[in-house]
Structure formats: C-alpha cells, structure tokens
Design a protein around this motif. Structure first.
Motif, PDB file in Angstrom:
ATOM      1  N   GLN A  37      -6.920  -3.758   5.715  1.00 40.67           N
ATOM      2  CA  GLN A  37      -6.212  -4.745   4.895  1.00 40.67           C
ATOM      3  C   GLN A  37      -5.399  -4.069   3.802  1.00 40.67           C
ATOM      4  OE1 GLN A  37      -9.671  -6.989   3.713  1.00 40.67           O
ATOM      5  NE2 GLN A  37      -9.224  -8.642   5.159  1.00 40.67           N
ATOM      6  N   ILE A  38      -5.926  -3.013   3.197  1.00 44.32           N
ATOM      7  CA  ILE A  38      -5.203  -2.291   2.148  1.00 44.32           C
ATOM      8  C   ILE A  38      -3.963  -1.640   2.726  1.00 44.32           C
ATOM      9  CG2 ILE A  38      -5.353  -0.363   0.525  1.00 44.32           C
ATOM     10  CD1 ILE A  38      -8.384  -1.051   0.276  1.00 44.32           C
ATOM     11  N   LYS A  39      -4.090  -1.047   3.901  1.00 41.84           N
ATOM     12  CA  LYS A  39      -2.939  -0.407   4.561  1.00 41.84           C
ATOM     13  C   LYS A  39      -1.852  -1.435   4.871  1.00 41.84           C
ATOM     14  CE  LYS A  39      -1.658   2.158   8.702  1.00 41.84           C
ATOM     15  NZ  LYS A  39      -2.126   2.830   9.914  1.00 41.84           N
ATOM     16  N   GLN A  40      -2.222  -2.575   5.436  1.00 38.28           N
ATOM     17  CA  GLN A  40      -1.247  -3.610   5.767  1.00 38.28           C
ATOM     18  C   GLN A  40      -0.584  -4.170   4.509  1.00 38.28           C
ATOM     19  OE1 GLN A  40      -3.695  -6.290   8.021  1.00 38.28           O
ATOM     20  NE2 GLN A  40      -3.451  -5.150   9.931  1.00 38.28           N
ATOM     21  N   ALA A  41      -1.356  -4.338   3.428  1.00 36.62           N
ATOM     22  CA  ALA A  41      -0.803  -4.867   2.182  1.00 36.62           C
ATOM     23  C   ALA A  41       0.206  -3.896   1.578  1.00 36.62           C
ATOM     24  CB  ALA A  41      -1.924  -5.148   1.185  1.00 36.62           C
ATOM     25  N   ALA A  42      -0.099  -2.600   1.593  1.00 36.75           N
ATOM     26  CA  ALA A  42       0.819  -1.599   1.041  1.00 36.75           C
ATOM     27  C   ALA A  42       2.105  -1.543   1.858  1.00 36.75           C
ATOM     28  CB  ALA A  42       0.156  -0.234   1.010  1.00 36.75           C
ATOM     29  N   GLU A  43       1.984  -1.612   3.175  1.00 39.17           N
ATOM     30  CA  GLU A  43       3.174  -1.583   4.026  1.00 39.17           C
ATOM     31  C   GLU A  43       4.029  -2.824   3.815  1.00 39.17           C
ATOM     32  OE1 GLU A  43       1.524  -0.931   7.912  1.00 39.17           O
ATOM     33  OE2 GLU A  43       1.507   1.253   7.644  1.00 39.17           O
ATOM     34  N   GLU A  44       3.393  -3.971   3.603  1.00 31.88           N
ATOM     35  CA  GLU A  44       4.133  -5.218   3.392  1.00 31.88           C
ATOM     36  C   GLU A  44       4.792  -5.263   2.012  1.00 31.88           C
ATOM     37  OE1 GLU A  44       3.101  -9.908   2.725  1.00 31.88           O
ATOM     38  OE2 GLU A  44       1.828  -8.775   4.109  1.00 31.88           O
ATOM     39  N   LEU A  45       4.063  -4.887   0.970  1.00 31.16           N
ATOM     40  CA  LEU A  45       4.589  -4.989  -0.390  1.00 31.16           C
ATOM     41  C   LEU A  45       5.657  -3.948  -0.696  1.00 31.16           C
ATOM     42  CD1 LEU A  45       1.400  -5.668  -2.544  1.00 31.16           C
ATOM     43  CD2 LEU A  45       3.248  -7.244  -2.053  1.00 31.16           C
ATOM     44  N   PHE A  46       5.434  -2.703  -0.279  1.00 22.58           N
ATOM     45  CA  PHE A  46       6.317  -1.614  -0.681  1.00 22.58           C
ATOM     46  C   PHE A  46       7.240  -1.128   0.424  1.00 22.58           C
ATOM     47  CE2 PHE A  46       2.311  -1.138  -3.168  1.00 22.58           C
ATOM     48  CZ  PHE A  46       2.820  -1.554  -4.385  1.00 22.58           C
ATOM     49  N   GLY A  47       7.055  -1.576   1.653  1.00 16.38           N
ATOM     50  CA  GLY A  47       7.918  -1.166   2.762  1.00 16.38           C
ATOM     51  C   GLY A  47       7.793   0.315   3.085  1.00 16.38           C
ATOM     52  N   VAL A  48       6.579   0.834   3.101  1.00 17.13           N
ATOM     53  CA  VAL A  48       6.339   2.247   3.377  1.00 17.13           C
ATOM     54  C   VAL A  48       5.470   2.384   4.627  1.00 17.13           C
ATOM     55  CG1 VAL A  48       6.526   2.956   0.964  1.00 17.13           C
ATOM     56  CG2 VAL A  48       4.313   2.256   1.858  1.00 17.13           C
ATOM     57  N   ASN A  49       5.358   3.610   5.133  1.00 20.64           N
ATOM     58  CA  ASN A  49       4.486   3.900   6.272  1.00 20.64           C
ATOM     59  C   ASN A  49       3.256   4.632   5.754  1.00 20.64           C
ATOM     60  OD1 ASN A  49       6.325   2.848   8.113  1.00 20.64           O
ATOM     61  ND2 ASN A  49       7.427   4.785   8.242  1.00 20.64           N
ATOM     62  N   VAL A  50       2.080   4.018   5.913  1.00 19.90           N
ATOM     63  CA  VAL A  50       0.833   4.578   5.389  1.00 19.90           C
ATOM     64  C   VAL A  50       0.168   5.420   6.467  1.00 19.90           C
ATOM     65  CG1 VAL A  50      -1.440   4.027   4.452  1.00 19.90           C
ATOM     66  CG2 VAL A  50       0.543   2.642   3.813  1.00 19.90           C
ATOM     67  N   GLU A  51      -0.214   6.650   6.085  1.00 20.77           N
ATOM     68  CA  GLU A  51      -0.907   7.532   7.016  1.00 20.77           C
ATOM     69  C   GLU A  51      -2.416   7.322   6.941  1.00 20.77           C
ATOM     70  OE1 GLU A  51      -1.685  12.317   7.508  1.00 20.77           O
ATOM     71  OE2 GLU A  51       0.219  11.635   6.689  1.00 20.77           O
ATOM     72  N   LYS A  52      -2.967   7.260   5.710  1.00 21.10           N
ATOM     73  CA  LYS A  52      -4.417   7.182   5.538  1.00 21.10           C
ATOM     74  C   LYS A  52      -4.731   6.471   4.230  1.00 21.10           C
ATOM     75  CE  LYS A  52      -8.446  10.106   5.921  1.00 21.10           C
ATOM     76  NZ  LYS A  52      -9.046  10.243   7.219  1.00 21.10           N
ATOM     77  N   VAL A  53      -5.910   5.829   4.189  1.00 21.33           N
ATOM     78  CA  VAL A  53      -6.377   5.143   2.983  1.00 21.33           C
ATOM     79  C   VAL A  53      -7.767   5.663   2.638  1.00 21.33           C
ATOM     80  CG1 VAL A  53      -6.994   2.921   1.968  1.00 21.33           C
ATOM     81  CG2 VAL A  53      -5.041   3.063   3.506  1.00 21.33           C
ATOM     82  N   TYR A  54      -7.932   6.096   1.401  1.00 15.19           N
ATOM     83  CA  TYR A  54      -9.234   6.525   0.879  1.00 15.19           C
ATOM     84  C   TYR A  54      -9.695   5.459  -0.111  1.00 15.19           C
ATOM     85  CZ  TYR A  54      -7.269  11.016   2.360  1.00 15.19           C
ATOM     86  OH  TYR A  54      -6.682  12.024   3.072  1.00 15.19           O
ATOM     87  N   THR A  55     -10.968   5.052  -0.053  1.00 16.07           N
ATOM     88  CA  THR A  55     -11.474   4.036  -0.979  1.00 16.07           C
ATOM     89  C   THR A  55     -12.717   4.534  -1.699  1.00 16.07           C
ATOM     90  OG1 THR A  55     -12.806   2.966   0.722  1.00 16.07           O
ATOM     91  CG2 THR A  55     -10.585   2.098   0.371  1.00 16.07           C
TER      92      THR A  55
END
Length: 97
Positions: A37-55
């Motif tokens: 969900q964090i990856k999808q939200a970042a891609e939607e809000l900022f228009g970037v391509n996310v490689e990995k998410v650390y929490t």
C-alpha cells in the motif's frame, strides 16, 4: 484507504537528507498500511517508480507529568527507495543544502 491517508508527512532530518543521495525518501505513514500500500501510494501521489520500501514501527516514549505517566504517540516510518530511472520527489528537491 486513500493514498493521502497512507502517507502522512515527510521526515526532514539530517540523516534523511543525506539518504536522498541514494534516492531514499523518508515518510511517516499510517500504522495499518503495509509495504504494498505504501508503494502504491507513493507512485500515485508523486508519480515515481518505487524499487523497495523499508518500514519501522516506533513505540511512543514514556513521559511523566508529576506523578502521572503517559506515552507519546506511536508511529510507523517508511523509507522509500526509488528506481535509478525514476525522477526524484519534487517536495524534497528544494530542501537540499
């Protein structure tokens, strides 16, 4: 959950600013959000391509006021690493020194 409900605010510290050179951006996120969900939200809000998410989950610190003991709010922090071919997040671009 909406993307704006997942990513709450950016974390602006000396360490997070140094990580921007490695294309890593730090945010406070909803405690119930998972990495997908964090990856999808970042891609939607900022228009970037996310490689990995650390929490990371942080438990609130104990605070005293006289004889009463309480806690500050617990929170979840996420570090989002972008792919090399992705553009940067514009919000952070003006903050670099």
């Amino acid at each position: 959950m909406d993307a704006r409900d997942i990513i709450i605010r950016p974390v602006v510290t000396e360490k997070s600013m140094n990580q921007m050179a490695d294309r890593k951006y730090t945010f406070i996120v909803n405690k119930n959000a998972n990495k997908i969900q964090i990856k999808q939200a970042a891609e939607e809000l900022f228009g970037v391509n996310v490689e990995k998410v650390y929490t990371m989950n942080y438990l609130g610190k104990l605070k005293r006021m006289g004889k009463n003991i309480g806690r500050t709010s617990s929170y979840k922090k996420a570090i989002i690493k972008l792919k090399p071919n992705s553009k940067g997040i514009e919000f952070f671009e003006g903050l670099q020194a």
